[in-house]
Design a protein around this motif. Structure first.
Motif: not given
Length: 309
Positions: A225-226, A254-260, A270-280
């Motif tokens: 995602x980054x 949708x049915x998805x699972x993410x990795x930064x 990677x941290x920026x993407x992961x934390x933004x995903x967690x908030x969103x």
């Protein structure tokens, strides 16, 4: 003959549990760059009164969309808040959705989102049914495959009892050299700096490919995602976080699972993407898919946004 799958969302007034729901909003204000200038928040209230907060996203012109999967039957309500409170087309819009039980045979729609088991050793659906991860990695599908090719591939994987397809958010590891656009010639991004925005035409075909996989009962694991595609400033943490929030809004139904990351080294982005995903996204799991050496795996270990590795 390969038959195209009908991909459609339910009307704004009705939905079935765990199936894609969408509502379209029209901005009453013009923006030079709505992708960067507008934040659209959506609050869903469950039949029991609990609250779930997500986001909407810009989808070209004056169009914004909100998406959701409803986990329980009953009357749900939703209400928006726009960062520009004077935008009467986006701010304080609301509605009601009558959600009924899904009665089909799609395993995703029957059993719901994935979560970590109570003993934290494996994945289960929302109803507790264990989920067996069997998948492979058509990494570059967003840029290399036509919709017809994708449907043929997915049918093969379904017939062979696969449950997951793993894709690269930016189409990396594309061995045929089609890194800049999808098969219709659409680049993922346009502009730069303050004018940078995603290209809705490109991301709509991403929508369709994800939903087609889901429609055949396959989860989509969205990695990197980054690194969302050519023309994107991968070293800009603010832009990475902005994209991650918009992607989470776009794929909320949708049915998805993410990795930064995707088979690469840890970076601050990677941290920026992961934390933004967690908030969103309050419902999708976030993972790490680091390079196969020990050091990048250790770098991902213990991150506060990671649910599963």
């Amino acid at each position: 003959m390969l038959m195209s799958l009908a991909i459609a969302t339910v009307s704004a007034a009705a939905a079935a549990t765990w199936t894609p729901w969408e509502h379209t909003l029209t901005s009453a204000t013009s923006y030079a760059n709505p992708y960067q200038q507008v934040t659209l928040t959506v609050t869903y209230t469950t039949p029991s009164g609990a609250v779930v907060t997500c986001h909407g996203f810009w989808d070209g012109g004056s169009i914004f969309r909100i998406r959701f999967l409803f986990p329980a039957p009953g009357i749900w309500t939703w209400k928006t808040a726009c960062s520009n409170t004077r935008n009467t087309g986006l701010h304080e819009q609301s509605g009601r959705v009558n959600v009924v039980e899904y009665t089909g045979d799609n395993p995703l729609y029957r059993h719901g989102y994935l979560k970590v088991s109570d003993n934290r050793r494996y994945l289960v659906h929302a109803d507790g049914l264990p989920f067996l991860w069997i998948g492979d990695a058509p990494w570059s599908v967003f840029v290399t495959a036509t919709q017809e090719e994708w449907e043929r591939y997915l049918q093969n994987r379904k017939d062979n009892k696969f449950t997951v397809v793993q894709v690269h958010c930016g189409g990396c590891w594309d061995w045929v050299g089609r890194l800049n656009t999808d098969r219709d010639g659409n680049p993922p991004f346009a502009g730069s700096g303050d004018s940078l925005q995603w290209n809705p035409a490109y991301w709509r075909q991403v929508d369709r490919k994800v939903q087609t996989a889901n429609g055949l009962g396959l989860l989509v694991y969205v990695c990197a995602v980054r690194q969302p595609g050519d023309g994107f400033p991968v070293d800009d943490s603010d832009q990475v976080a902005l994209f991650a929030r918009n992607l989470a809004a776009r794929l909320m139904g949708h049915f998805v699972l993410y990795s930064p990351m995707a088979d690469d080294l840890w970076t601050p982005q990677a941290d920026a993407a992961g934390r933004a995903l967690a908030r969103a996204t309050p419902v999708h799991l976030i993972s790490a898919h680091p390079r196969f050496f020990l050091e990048p795996a250790l770098a991902a270990h213990g991150k506060d946004y990671i649910d599963v590795v």
